[in-house]
Scaffold this active site. Sequence first.
Site, PDB file in Angstrom:
ATOM      1  N   ARG A 184      -6.538  10.204  -0.170  1.00 51.17           N
ATOM      2  CA  ARG A 184      -6.018  10.282  -1.801  1.00 51.17           C
ATOM      3  C   ARG A 184      -7.321  10.973  -2.049  1.00 51.17           C
ATOM      4  NH1 ARG A 184      -2.796   6.598  -3.865  1.00 51.17           N
ATOM      5  NH2 ARG A 184      -2.590   5.918  -1.715  1.00 51.17           N
TER       6      ARG A 184
ATOM      7  N   HIS B  69       0.908  -1.141   0.070  1.00 53.69           N
ATOM      8  CA  HIS B  69      -0.148   0.342  -0.596  1.00 53.69           C
ATOM      9  C   HIS B  69       1.056   1.255  -0.120  1.00 53.69           C
ATOM     10  CE1 HIS B  69      -3.016   3.131   1.386  1.00 53.69           C
ATOM     11  NE2 HIS B  69      -4.290   2.342   0.975  1.00 53.69           N
TER      12      HIS B  69
END
Lengths: 224, 540
Positions: free
Chosen positions: B339, B319
Amino acid sequence: MRQRMITIYIMGKPYEIPDGLTVMKAMEYTGHKFVRGCGCRGGFCGACGTVYRLPGDYKLKVGLACQMVAEEGMYLTMIPFYPANKALYDIEKVKPTLSGLVQLYPELSRCLGCRTCDKVCPQNLKVMDTMAAAMRGDIAKVANLSFDCIMCGLCASRCPAEIVQYYVSILCRRLYGKYIASKSFHLERRVAGISSGEYDAELLEMKVKDISEIKSLYNSRVIE
Amino acid sequence: MNYPANIYESIKIVEKTRPMRAKEKFPLLSPDDKQALLNSFHPDFREDTLRALKVGASKGFKVPHEVANLLESRSRLNPADINLNTPDYEVDVLIIGGGGAGAAAALMAQAEGASVIITTKLRLGDANTMMAQGGIQAATKENDTPLLHYLDMLGGGGFQNKPDLVELLVKEAPLVMSWLESLGCMFDKDKDGIFATIHGGGTCRKRMHFARDYTGAEIMRTLRDEVRNRRIEVIEFAPAIELLLDDDGQCAGAVLMNLERGTYQVVKAKTTILSTGGFGRLHVGGFPTSNHYGATADGLVMAYRVGVKLVFMEATQFHPTGAAYPEQIVGLLVTEKVRGVGAQLVNALGEQFIYPLETRDVVSSGIIKECYARERGVTTPTGMKGVWLDSPLIDFIHGTGTVAKELPAMVRQYERYGIDIAKEPILIYPTLHYQNGGIEINPNCETIIPNLYASGEVSGGIHGRNRLMGNSLMDVLVFGRKAGLAAARKSKGIKIGPLNLNHLGLYEKELELVGVKTELVSPLLLPDYTPDIRHGGGIE
């Protein structure tokens, strides 16, 4: 460089550990290999609720062992489990009302308003306000105030009225999600479309396409 | 927060470039540039991380060393120590693993009329499902379709996903959302019932449904509550350590280990579902991990010994945004939702270097490149490198309070260390997050061993070489439900013969034959983080 060492007391016994570790890592450093008291190690699962005192302070403090840093003189124990009363119910039959709640958790009305639950919540939730809302049958408020609850059980462990705040809260969240929040019509329409096979043909067609064709479809797809 | 001087100075630069960056969109990479970036910087493509298996149904296939070590280990069990003729439990459906997939399977199997036991190593709900924050993907909106979801998954997975499995996921996803709604899961919705949805990396539509940033926790605690309400038998702190077969080579249950006594219990089952999760706690490639304590690949090991095939085990998901600072939480996940709601990735000089919502493998590779090839990372006091996830940009764009409202778990996480992520950016570096591959299954969750099913992270093929955000929560529910239903139906017509553990001896002979000498036993069950202080060992 030699790391600064500090002393902490795990269930009464002193241990010397390097400064800066979380309580969980400190316990592992001292040789405690967890079977209970350790889960996600990220502050979500409620396995490692910990109570402690600091030197010269009568006040009981709390935290999650995986999240808080060990401090000099910390005198601690984990409470990985607490024997709490969970009502069993059929969510299809429970009414999203005050009487629905009180039938399953009659002890709710014993709340003394002492706010001990607020003081021991490692998530800093307004637990007593949540229970006050429950006593008014304000299920939406309970659901929202309790949303970040990780069900560690520390509130119930200290409650003089023997309420199990986190089970009352999850009941309210489920009632809210099922009966009070508006149903999603766009979801309902999509489910009907899928059930009637509306998307079957185009998916079948896509599945047998050549990879190079799928790649060009992917690379030219519009991002909305 | 009192930052070290170099970190503090870099934060000041990030603040300075923020107003200008707020208006700039970093371009997406071309397909060729993406592949080149992956080839040069993704850990999967480093020769020294993988090796070919010497034995078993996937002999010759490459897997990470840490996985190979466990697969080429000996059983914990000496078959002579155990009496298989008097099982402690007999049941229609045995479910091994108490996470999202196991709980979903149990609810469906019981509703289908089967008797069910869940056995789990830790507590019911102790699983990566509980930790998933960002969201769950389903094509429920007007501008979206299962087909677009399908296309996104294939693109994310390197076009190698198993089409039948992807088809099942995208078609069942809205049905799962509806099921969760009926169980009372509280997703973010407006007053008209319209789900709030955002983008995840690699999505072409805003398809990510969420419950603040406690999405997995909200799902898991609801399923757990329902499993308890329906009085399904759950045996906690009792990991399965080997699968059982009968004389016809059908799977016939498992041997459990009682973690308190160290004793064994035999469960005879008509059908068995493995939903044991992935391998994050093996720290593949020496990376920190975002995973649950119990993610030690136990199911993979047991299943491999009875002869299942593995797929895509060479592909590991890192990740992009694991915590790199402060040291206490290194490796812990910073959800992709940060994000999704607008934060950019920024180097030490305050510049963007990659589009923040490329797929996870691409973003991770970009960060590794920025730190180790372009040398534009920020170095922490422990020597770790990282780049900035500019979380204050979210409030800058969407208004003060957005971070607090959308990311309460993240705010709380950093608050504990005196960092206000609405005001200060987050230092991140890729963390080991997900086992992309696993046991080969068909759309009924069947493995090649009769009556053995697998669902969730332990299985492979759905996500190809790289999973997209929000598809794992959906995977565990779609395939957990499917496994429960299929296993319950199959159990009705099954006769199980006398139980045996003969496969253990055969497997050990195979190991001997190829010259593997090992003292290691597996499954691992729990990672050992006790530092070997006498030998100068460090801390995790």
